[in-house]
Each structure stands twice: as C-alpha cells, then as structure tokens.
Write a protein that holds these residues in place. Structure first.
Motif, PDB file in Angstrom:
ATOM      1  N   GLU A   8       0.868 -11.748  -4.908  1.00 23.36           N
ATOM      2  CA  GLU A   8       0.733 -11.941  -3.454  1.00 23.36           C
ATOM      3  C   GLU A   8       0.839 -10.625  -2.701  1.00 23.36           C
ATOM      4  N   ASN A   9       1.684  -9.726  -3.160  1.00 24.94           N
ATOM      5  CA  ASN A   9       1.858  -8.433  -2.490  1.00 24.94           C
ATOM      6  C   ASN A   9       0.570  -7.619  -2.459  1.00 24.94           C
ATOM      7  N   TRP A  10      -0.263  -7.785  -3.477  1.00 28.44           N
ATOM      8  CA  TRP A  10      -1.502  -7.007  -3.548  1.00 28.44           C
ATOM      9  C   TRP A  10      -2.647  -7.656  -2.788  1.00 28.44           C
ATOM     10  N   ARG A  11      -2.445  -8.868  -2.296  1.00 28.75           N
ATOM     11  CA  ARG A  11      -3.500  -9.549  -1.531  1.00 28.75           C
ATOM     12  C   ARG A  11      -3.932  -8.726  -0.320  1.00 28.75           C
ATOM     13  N   VAL A  12      -3.015  -8.025   0.311  1.00 30.59           N
ATOM     14  CA  VAL A  12      -3.359  -7.215   1.483  1.00 30.59           C
ATOM     15  C   VAL A  12      -4.449  -6.196   1.139  1.00 30.59           C
ATOM     16  N   PHE A  13      -4.435  -5.652  -0.050  1.00 33.07           N
ATOM     17  CA  PHE A  13      -5.457  -4.685  -0.458  1.00 33.07           C
ATOM     18  C   PHE A  13      -6.801  -5.365  -0.706  1.00 33.07           C
ATOM     19  N   ARG A  14      -6.764  -6.587  -1.244  1.00 32.56           N
ATOM     20  CA  ARG A  14      -8.009  -7.342  -1.425  1.00 32.56           C
ATOM     21  C   ARG A  14      -8.607  -7.712  -0.071  1.00 32.56           C
ATOM     22  N   VAL A  15      -7.760  -8.070   0.883  1.00 29.78           N
ATOM     23  CA  VAL A  15      -8.218  -8.384   2.239  1.00 29.78           C
ATOM     24  C   VAL A  15      -8.810  -7.128   2.887  1.00 29.78           C
ATOM     25  N   MET A  16      -8.112  -6.009   2.781  1.00 33.60           N
ATOM     26  CA  MET A  16      -8.615  -4.755   3.359  1.00 33.60           C
ATOM     27  C   MET A  16      -9.955  -4.375   2.751  1.00 33.60           C
TER      28      MET A  16
END
Length: 130
Positions: A8-16
């Motif tokens: 979940e923490n890495w989702r922000v990078f996938r969104v970006m």
C-alpha cells in the motif's frame, strides 16, 4: 523475498506514474470537449447518429473530442471526430478504463489511453476540456 512494490505504501508511486503518463499523453490535445454518454446506445439509435454528427462538426472546427473510449455514445463521438480527423482536424481521443468485464476500446478513438485508476481518468476529462 519481500515484494515492496506491491504494498500500500508504494501505491502513491503507481498513482504518480499514471498521472505523469496521462499528462504527457494529453499535452497536445488542444481545444477539446469531453463527451459522456451511455455505453449501451446502439448505432441505429437517433442519439448515436446525432453524436456522430455533432462531433464531426466539432472536429471539423479543430476541436478535439474526448470520450471514455468505449461503445455506444462514446463510440459515436469518436467516430464523428475520426471522420473529420482524416482531413487533419480535431483529434478523436479515448480514455479507457481497465475493467474486468464490459468495456472494450472502440475502433474510432485515434488516440487511446488505458487507465488503472478511475479518479485519474476523470481528472483528465475535466482538466483538458474547454
């Protein structure tokens, strides 16, 4: 081995990443309109033909047409814009969402972008429409 990119923490990078790819894809769209409509409207429906006609007129005036890239009214809008596109006018753009069932890209979107995140797709509809 632990797969840190699926957390979940890495989702922000996938969104970006999807935001950046989408902005680059839409960068040269120019003046455009977003067309929303039913995916279930058939080609023999009067509203399908009206969408074709209106979007052809828009594209003939250099206005790009943005749809969800699916069937029905979206297909009709992309079809009208694509017909004018042959004369180097407005673009026919489809912003398709990756769904497990139902929506497949229509053949008339001359520029197609697939989205994983629904909210990023919606932002692109609003951000680039005039």
């Amino acid at each position: 081995m632990y797969n840190f990119t699926s957390t979940e923490n890495w989702r922000v990078f996938r969104v970006m990443a999807e935001f950046i790819e989408s902005i680059e894809f839409m960068a040269n769209v120019g003046i455009s309109v977003s067309v929303f409509g039913s995916a279930r409207t058939k080609p023999d429906n009067k509203y399908y033909q009206e969408a074709v006609d209106v979007c052809r007129l828009l594209a003939e005036r250099g206005i790009s047409v943005i749809t969800g890239g699916g069937p029905g009214i979206m297909e009709a809008a992309n079809k009208g814009a694509a017909e004018a596109r042959g004369r180097n006018k407005g673009k026919s753009i489809g912003l398709n969402i990756e769904l497990p069932f139902e929506q497949k890209p229509n053949p008339f979107a001359t520029s197609l972008k697939n989205f994983h995140y629904f909210f990023i797709r919606k932002i692109m509809f609003v951000k680039y429409a005039k």
